[in-house]
Design a protein around this motif. Structure first.
Motif, short mmCIF file in Angstrom:
data_model
loop_
_atom_site.label_atom_id
_atom_site.label_comp_id
_atom_site.label_asym_id
_atom_site.label_seq_id
_atom_site.Cartn_x
_atom_site.Cartn_y
_atom_site.Cartn_z
N SER A 75 -43.53 -61.50 -6.15
CA SER A 75 -43.10 -62.53 -6.37
C SER A 75 -43.75 -63.39 -7.65
CB SER A 75 -43.43 -63.61 -5.24
OG SER A 75 -44.41 -64.47 -5.45
N LEU B 84 -40.22 -63.78 -10.60
CA LEU B 84 -39.48 -65.56 -10.44
C LEU B 84 -39.92 -66.11 -11.28
CD1 LEU B 84 -39.18 -64.72 -6.48
CD2 LEU B 84 -37.68 -63.91 -7.97
N PHE C 57 -45.43 -64.28 -1.13
CA PHE C 57 -44.92 -63.98 -2.12
C PHE C 57 -44.60 -66.04 -2.27
CE2 PHE C 57 -40.12 -65.79 -1.42
CZ PHE C 57 -39.86 -65.11 -1.96
#
Length: 262
Positions: free
Chosen positions: A103, A106, A155
């Motif tokens: 993650s 991102l 995450f």
């Protein structure tokens, strides 16, 4: 240089100095809270720094202070005790690491408003749940539950630097003894901070113009942690923790507001 260039270095000198002083104060506050309750440093740092810095710069700022202070916390009872905690929570550490690394990428692609909401939402939810005394009791740790909590923690930790709330909730639900919980949090957060550093060297968040800022926040964070540790024996911890949760609730709600109104 991108639009999210390092504002502390590129603003006029007077304003840059004020920003830097504000960052030092936030780091010291975050360290004091961590010294008292063993967590919340990333939440306070990213919430406070995001008031006057882009989210990715705020994230870069918290990485090194978090790494150093978690190492101190993990090793407080010695390396052997830290190693035993690592073995006990190995599933949590491994699963959380995988999701954190994934993650982290991102950060560079998520719109700023989405990132603010994704950071603010878990802070607000965690603070509300804790303030209202809502907890899910877990009689014993199972690999499945541990993996699910770790996946969620990793995450949100990868793109926000905040993996504390689900971790604290899980350890609290297990009824973990206070000293062990403090140590386990230090181990989990410390290894997560190492992974976060590696991940964001790769993502570009930790780079030549942001690393000095993160490094400068280490001393005030350590000072704050020392003060928090000293206060822990003199101030009612439950009362102080409740006040901290109110601060986190306001900070998280402000991030949500900024994200929704961006």
């Amino acid at each position: 240089m991108s639009d999210n260039s390092f504002v502390i270095l590129f603003l006029p000198a007077e304003l840059a100095s004020l920003n830097l002083l504000a960052a030092f104060a936030i780091a010291a506050l975050a360290g004091a809270v961590k010294g008292m309750v063993g967590f919340a440093m990333p939440m306070i740092l990213v919430s406070g720094l995001s008031l006057f810095l882009p989210p990715d710069i705020a994230l870069a700022g918290l990485i090194l202070p978090t790494l150093v202070t978690n190492g101190m916390q993990a090793l407080r009872q010695g390396a052997q005790a830290a190693w035993q905690s690592m073995k006990r929570f190995r599933i949590f550490l491994l699963v959380g690491l995988v999701f954190l690394l994934a993650s982290a990428q991102l950060v560079r692609v998520l719109p700023q408003d989405v990132m603010l909401i994704l950071i603010g939402a878990p802070i607000t939810l965690f603070a509300l749940l804790q303030l209202f005394g809502i907890a899910i009791p877990i009689s014993r740790a199972t690999p499945r539950v541990e993996a699910i909590v770790a996946a969620f923690a990793g995450f949100i930790g990868g793109f926000s630097g905040i993996w504390g709330p689900p971790t604290v909730a899980y350890l609290t639900a297990l009824g973990t003894e206070k000293r062990e919980q403090m140590r386990v949090q230090g181990v989990i957060y410390g290894l997560g901070a190492v992974a976060l550093l590696i991940a964001h060297i790769g993502s570009g968040v930790m780079r030549a113009d942001t690393a000095p800022f993160s490094f400068l926040l280490i001393p005030p964070a350590i000072l704050g942690m020392w003060i928090g540790g000293r206060l822990q024996d003199r101030i009612n911890q439950a009362t102080f923790r409740r006040a901290t949760l109110f601060v986190l609730l306001v900070a998280g709600a402000n991030l949500l507001r900024r994200g929704l109104m961006y």
